[in-house]
Motif scaffolding. Sequence first.
Motif, PDB file in Angstrom:
ATOM      1  N   VAL A  92      12.077  22.829  12.269  1.00 26.16           N
ATOM      2  CA  VAL A  92      10.960  21.923  12.573  1.00 26.16           C
ATOM      3  C   VAL A  92      11.436  20.859  13.554  1.00 26.16           C
ATOM      4  O   VAL A  92      12.457  20.210  13.335  1.00 26.16           O
ATOM      5  CB  VAL A  92      10.425  21.274  11.277  1.00 26.16           C
ATOM      6  CG1 VAL A  92       9.351  20.248  11.604  1.00 26.16           C
ATOM      7  CG2 VAL A  92       9.870  22.333  10.341  1.00 26.16           C
ATOM      8  N   ASP A  93      10.712  20.674  14.596  1.00 28.58           N
ATOM      9  CA  ASP A  93      11.090  19.702  15.632  1.00 28.58           C
ATOM     10  C   ASP A  93      10.912  18.285  15.090  1.00 28.58           C
ATOM     11  O   ASP A  93       9.887  17.944  14.509  1.00 28.58           O
ATOM     12  CB  ASP A  93      10.209  19.909  16.868  1.00 28.58           C
ATOM     13  CG  ASP A  93      10.748  19.161  18.080  1.00 28.58           C
ATOM     14  OD1 ASP A  93      11.779  18.474  17.945  1.00 28.58           O
ATOM     15  OD2 ASP A  93      10.128  19.278  19.152  1.00 28.58           O
ATOM     16  N   SER A  94      11.946  17.458  15.256  1.00 31.36           N
ATOM     17  CA  SER A  94      11.878  16.078  14.790  1.00 31.36           C
ATOM     18  C   SER A  94      11.160  15.164  15.776  1.00 31.36           C
ATOM     19  O   SER A  94      10.989  13.981  15.500  1.00 31.36           O
ATOM     20  CB  SER A  94      13.294  15.538  14.545  1.00 31.36           C
ATOM     21  OG  SER A  94      14.046  15.559  15.747  1.00 31.36           O
ATOM     22  N   VAL A  95      10.766  15.700  16.900  1.00 32.96           N
ATOM     23  CA  VAL A  95      10.088  14.913  17.934  1.00 32.96           C
ATOM     24  C   VAL A  95       8.591  15.141  17.827  1.00 32.96           C
ATOM     25  O   VAL A  95       8.128  16.283  17.768  1.00 32.96           O
ATOM     26  CB  VAL A  95      10.595  15.297  19.331  1.00 32.96           C
ATOM     27  CG1 VAL A  95       9.806  14.554  20.406  1.00 32.96           C
ATOM     28  CG2 VAL A  95      12.079  14.975  19.455  1.00 32.96           C
ATOM     29  N   ARG A  96       7.849  14.041  17.781  1.00 35.09           N
ATOM     30  CA  ARG A  96       6.392  14.158  17.715  1.00 35.09           C
ATOM     31  C   ARG A  96       5.821  14.496  19.086  1.00 35.09           C
ATOM     32  O   ARG A  96       4.950  15.353  19.210  1.00 35.09           O
ATOM     33  CB  ARG A  96       5.794  12.859  17.197  1.00 35.09           C
ATOM     34  CG  ARG A  96       4.269  12.845  17.156  1.00 35.09           C
ATOM     35  CD  ARG A  96       3.738  11.479  16.802  1.00 35.09           C
ATOM     36  NE  ARG A  96       4.122  11.097  15.454  1.00 35.09           N
ATOM     37  CZ  ARG A  96       3.903   9.891  14.958  1.00 35.09           C
ATOM     38  NH1 ARG A  96       3.359   8.944  15.713  1.00 35.09           N
ATOM     39  NH2 ARG A  96       4.263   9.603  13.718  1.00 35.09           N
ATOM     40  N   GLU A  97       6.310  13.798  20.099  1.00 36.50           N
ATOM     41  CA  GLU A  97       5.848  14.075  21.456  1.00 36.50           C
ATOM     42  C   GLU A  97       6.894  13.595  22.448  1.00 36.50           C
ATOM     43  O   GLU A  97       7.725  12.748  22.127  1.00 36.50           O
ATOM     44  CB  GLU A  97       4.507  13.388  21.723  1.00 36.50           C
ATOM     45  CG  GLU A  97       4.529  11.871  21.556  1.00 36.50           C
ATOM     46  CD  GLU A  97       3.187  11.235  21.838  1.00 36.50           C
ATOM     47  OE1 GLU A  97       2.421  11.817  22.638  1.00 36.50           O
ATOM     48  OE2 GLU A  97       2.904  10.166  21.280  1.00 36.50           O
ATOM     49  N   ARG A  98       6.845  14.154  23.634  1.00 39.82           N
ATOM     50  CA  ARG A  98       7.780  13.800  24.701  1.00 39.82           C
ATOM     51  C   ARG A  98       6.995  13.205  25.853  1.00 39.82           C
ATOM     52  O   ARG A  98       6.041  13.818  26.353  1.00 39.82           O
ATOM     53  CB  ARG A  98       8.578  15.025  25.146  1.00 39.82           C
ATOM     54  CG  ARG A  98       9.558  15.509  24.072  1.00 39.82           C
ATOM     55  CD  ARG A  98      10.241  16.810  24.459  1.00 39.82           C
ATOM     56  NE  ARG A  98      11.311  17.143  23.505  1.00 39.82           N
ATOM     57  CZ  ARG A  98      11.117  17.736  22.349  1.00 39.82           C
ATOM     58  NH1 ARG A  98       9.874  18.072  21.982  1.00 39.82           N
ATOM     59  NH2 ARG A  98      12.127  17.998  21.535  1.00 39.82           N
ATOM     60  N   ILE A  99       7.418  12.013  26.256  1.00 42.99           N
ATOM     61  CA  ILE A  99       6.738  11.276  27.316  1.00 42.99           C
ATOM     62  C   ILE A  99       7.561  11.403  28.587  1.00 42.99           C
ATOM     63  O   ILE A  99       8.789  11.195  28.581  1.00 42.99           O
ATOM     64  CB  ILE A  99       6.547   9.800  26.936  1.00 42.99           C
ATOM     65  CG1 ILE A  99       5.857   9.677  25.562  1.00 42.99           C
ATOM     66  CG2 ILE A  99       5.758   9.064  28.003  1.00 42.99           C
ATOM     67  CD1 ILE A  99       4.479  10.244  25.521  1.00 42.99           C
ATOM     68  N   LEU A 100       6.902  11.726  29.671  1.00 41.58           N
ATOM     69  CA  LEU A 100       7.569  11.876  30.958  1.00 41.58           C
ATOM     70  C   LEU A 100       7.432  10.605  31.783  1.00 41.58           C
ATOM     71  O   LEU A 100       6.521   9.791  31.548  1.00 41.58           O
ATOM     72  CB  LEU A 100       6.963  13.057  31.718  1.00 41.58           C
ATOM     73  CG  LEU A 100       7.065  14.423  31.026  1.00 41.58           C
ATOM     74  CD1 LEU A 100       6.355  15.480  31.849  1.00 41.58           C
ATOM     75  CD2 LEU A 100       8.514  14.796  30.785  1.00 41.58           C
ATOM     76  N   PRO A 101       8.322  10.394  32.770  1.00 42.54           N
ATOM     77  CA  PRO A 101       8.186   9.226  33.643  1.00 42.54           C
ATOM     78  C   PRO A 101       6.826   9.214  34.337  1.00 42.54           C
ATOM     79  O   PRO A 101       6.349  10.248  34.819  1.00 42.54           O
ATOM     80  CB  PRO A 101       9.330   9.391  34.647  1.00 42.54           C
ATOM     81  CG  PRO A 101      10.326  10.242  33.931  1.00 42.54           C
ATOM     82  CD  PRO A 101       9.532  11.180  33.085  1.00 42.54           C
ATOM     83  N   GLY A 102       6.198   8.054  34.368  1.00 43.24           N
ATOM     84  CA  GLY A 102       4.887   7.916  34.971  1.00 43.24           C
ATOM     85  C   GLY A 102       3.740   8.169  34.020  1.00 43.24           C
ATOM     86  O   GLY A 102       2.586   7.904  34.367  1.00 43.24           O
ATOM     87  N   GLN A 103       4.035   8.671  32.835  1.00 38.27           N
ATOM     88  CA  GLN A 103       2.978   8.930  31.867  1.00 38.27           C
ATOM     89  C   GLN A 103       2.566   7.641  31.184  1.00 38.27           C
ATOM     90  O   GLN A 103       3.394   6.779  30.893  1.00 38.27           O
ATOM     91  CB  GLN A 103       3.447   9.947  30.829  1.00 38.27           C
ATOM     92  CG  GLN A 103       2.371  10.370  29.848  1.00 38.27           C
ATOM     93  CD  GLN A 103       2.853  11.464  28.923  1.00 38.27           C
ATOM     94  OE1 GLN A 103       3.880  12.101  29.183  1.00 38.27           O
ATOM     95  NE2 GLN A 103       2.122  11.699  27.841  1.00 38.27           N
ATOM     96  N   ARG A 104       1.268   7.500  30.937  1.00 33.37           N
ATOM     97  CA  ARG A 104       0.751   6.291  30.317  1.00 33.37           C
ATOM     98  C   ARG A 104       1.092   6.283  28.828  1.00 33.37           C
ATOM     99  O   ARG A 104       0.849   7.259  28.116  1.00 33.37           O
ATOM    100  CB  ARG A 104      -0.756   6.198  30.511  1.00 33.37           C
ATOM    101  CG  ARG A 104      -1.360   4.878  30.037  1.00 33.37           C
ATOM    102  CD  ARG A 104      -2.836   4.790  30.350  1.00 33.37           C
ATOM    103  NE  ARG A 104      -3.575   5.883  29.715  1.00 33.37           N
ATOM    104  CZ  ARG A 104      -4.882   6.074  29.846  1.00 33.37           C
ATOM    105  NH1 ARG A 104      -5.574   5.274  30.635  1.00 33.37           N
ATOM    106  NH2 ARG A 104      -5.473   7.077  29.239  1.00 33.37           N
ATOM    107  N   ILE A 105       1.645   5.152  28.385  1.00 27.86           N
ATOM    108  CA  ILE A 105       1.979   4.996  26.968  1.00 27.86           C
ATOM    109  C   ILE A 105       0.824   4.361  26.217  1.00 27.86           C
ATOM    110  O   ILE A 105       0.411   4.841  25.164  1.00 27.86           O
ATOM    111  CB  ILE A 105       3.250   4.135  26.814  1.00 27.86           C
ATOM    112  CG1 ILE A 105       4.428   4.786  27.548  1.00 27.86           C
ATOM    113  CG2 ILE A 105       3.594   3.921  25.344  1.00 27.86           C
ATOM    114  CD1 ILE A 105       5.672   3.933  27.559  1.00 27.86           C
ATOM    115  N   VAL A 106       0.321   3.254  26.752  1.00 28.40           N
ATOM    116  CA  VAL A 106      -0.838   2.569  26.184  1.00 28.40           C
ATOM    117  C   VAL A 106      -1.788   2.286  27.329  1.00 28.40           C
ATOM    118  O   VAL A 106      -1.370   1.804  28.391  1.00 28.40           O
ATOM    119  CB  VAL A 106      -0.437   1.260  25.472  1.00 28.40           C
ATOM    120  CG1 VAL A 106      -1.669   0.576  24.884  1.00 28.40           C
ATOM    121  CG2 VAL A 106       0.574   1.534  24.364  1.00 28.40           C
ATOM    122  N   GLY A 107      -3.049   2.567  27.114  1.00 28.72           N
ATOM    123  CA  GLY A 107      -4.040   2.337  28.150  1.00 28.72           C
ATOM    124  C   GLY A 107      -4.611   0.936  28.097  1.00 28.72           C
ATOM    125  O   GLY A 107      -4.684   0.309  27.034  1.00 28.72           O
TER     126      GLY A 107
END
Length: 761
Positions: free
Chosen positions: A269-284
Amino acid sequence: MKGNGDRPPERRAVPREPAAPVRRTGWAAVLHHGLRLLLLLAVAGGVYALFPGAQTSDVPVMERGVVAREDVVAQVAFSVPKLPDELARERDEAARGVPPVFDYRPGAADTLLAGLGQFFASVDSALAQSPPGAEAQAVRGALDRARVPTTLGALEVLSDPGRRAELRGATEAAIRELLPRGVAVSSPELAGVSAVRVRGLSGGERLLSADSLYTADQFYRAAQARLPESAGVDAAELQRLLLVRYFRPSLAENERLSAAARARAGAAVDSVRERILPGQRIVGAREQVGEREVQRLRAYQAALQARPSEGGAEITGARAFGSILFNALLLLIVGALLLIVRPMIYHDNRSVIFLGLLVLAVAGISSPIAHYELPTELIPIPFATLLAAVLWGGRLALVLALVLALLLGGQQPFVGMTVPFEAAVAGAAAAFGLRMAQRRFQAWGLIGLIAAAYAMCVIAVGLMRSRGAGEIGWGITWGAVNGIGSTLLAMGFLPLAEWFTRVTTNQTLMELADPKHPLLQRLSLEAPGTYAHTISVANLAEAVCNAIGANALLARVGVYYHDIGKITKPLYFIENQPRGRNPHDRLKPTTSASVVRSHVVEGLRLAQEYRLPRTVRDFIAQHHGTQTISFFMEMARRADPDAKLNPSEFSYGGPKPQTREIAVVMMADSVESAARVLHDPTPERIRELVDRIVSAKIAAGQLDESPLTLREIHITRDVLAKVLGGMYHQRLDYPPAPPAAGAEAEEPREPAAEPQGAAHG
């Protein structure tokens, strides 16, 4: 004695050291203050070790429920880990979905057939050897030997050769047909799986549907269905009993392989919920921050701290230094307060160390709360505040609570408004609420106040952050748990805190005020006159201390023990002497003065023997100050006018009173003794007596080292005169002893009026 003042002091625990700290100069002062600075830095570094990492300028501080003002865009790639509970739940679900591994046992059918064959052979042999008419008894014996329950129907079936052969044939056919298909002891469906892996079936490993396998119960029913209809119910019941007796499963779970397969599934089971890339919005922008966004921001913060940057280790070291400096500057507020306002605590090594331990204790408990993301309402700020308030007063405790709130609010896991706000309000409630908990039962009122403070904070933040009623309710509950836990912990740790800091709290004083204390019992039995005098002085001192805002309980307890040394030679003091008998008549004046003066030395010895606290021992040593025992000094002058007297032989060793409470006791002790023999105690005469005695104390310099103000001395005169007016009535006059040349003025307390020259001490 200090100038006039109008600020009533707060009630607090009794300090161990005198009011005036020792002056240090030169290298001694550098070492003294340097050690405290090192302790401050050590505590600041300890807090940083518990909360490593500093908030970077690249990540805005946002709490759940706020609305983002602008977009937060990732500058680096990072992963958002799953929460521990979430990851554990997913791994458990993955493990439960793994098909269990079963081993096929091809010899199970042969074993079961062999057992049945032995049984039927035993029945055939018993019937062949039984005489006519005894068939049923022979069958019963065979059943007993096989440990098969005996029923009437079983006896009938087995006694009939045709029915017996029919039963045996149908049962053996069912075993040969069904058992090789796979029969387990229990149903795999009970484990929540839909398939199983079978090893050894058809020469390999196969994945089979759980529905295709038989359980033991299903196997019994399938075998029963293969009996002819003419066999009857009795044959079916006997068949089930025989199969249960000789059953051997053809499928057995391999627990080792099943556990290994489940472990592999959980680890996958992957311990990572999601992977964020550079330039991706974290909070709008203009979006409300929820739990998902909070987790993203925390992961982004950790990624920025861990990334290699220009300067590398230098940047990391600078951030660490900044965090430690941040902690140290906040703690410096407490240190400066102690140095300027409470120097007595600042110069006490034990007290300073204990304050540092309190800070580390709060940070140490807060660290796992942050690590495991437990409710922040569990941070034990009230625990530290309560201990500080009991030991040193509510004002210092309030400052400590506010500093701890800011300190924790500056640590990366708690950055925001919620933690410092809740901690500050709850800590203030604990500091102020301690005044209402003077009895053990009243502790529940203190708990209620702390819980109410948390409840109001949770409601305020919840409404501001648009949180649900359930979340607000849980926050209120955890705040109540903190209030109960912190109060009970503070009560439990208080004796240890008293022992370490050597501070005497009101709880200890109340224990010492118990008349059953061994020393007080000895005083009441061996020196009853002194005991009666002590009770009267205690009432006077308590009334005065209540009026001027001093510690009335400390004054009362101090009075109880101030003359305890008289129990060694009670008859040498006038209040314990029978009428007409005075041992001083047979002594030289110097010897008499030595005996009277020795009650202080003996009192200190007894106090040490009975382990009285330092604050109580100070009353014994200081309640006479350095006064002259003028009666015996004058007798010595009259006996030999040309002799050169040593003033130290006719004076108490002191020191002079160092606290307000002891100064009050000195005056109350003197006026009570003088009022005993006052003739016609009208209010005017009592007031004149009080003024004369207090003025004599001031003129003799006995109050010079006490922190009493002129206003407090004026109040003391009024209260003493008022209380004495209700205590004493018609008495004999008690003329003062004639002052010796150059001797300090003294209250008319020496036994000059006694014809035998007895001493009151």
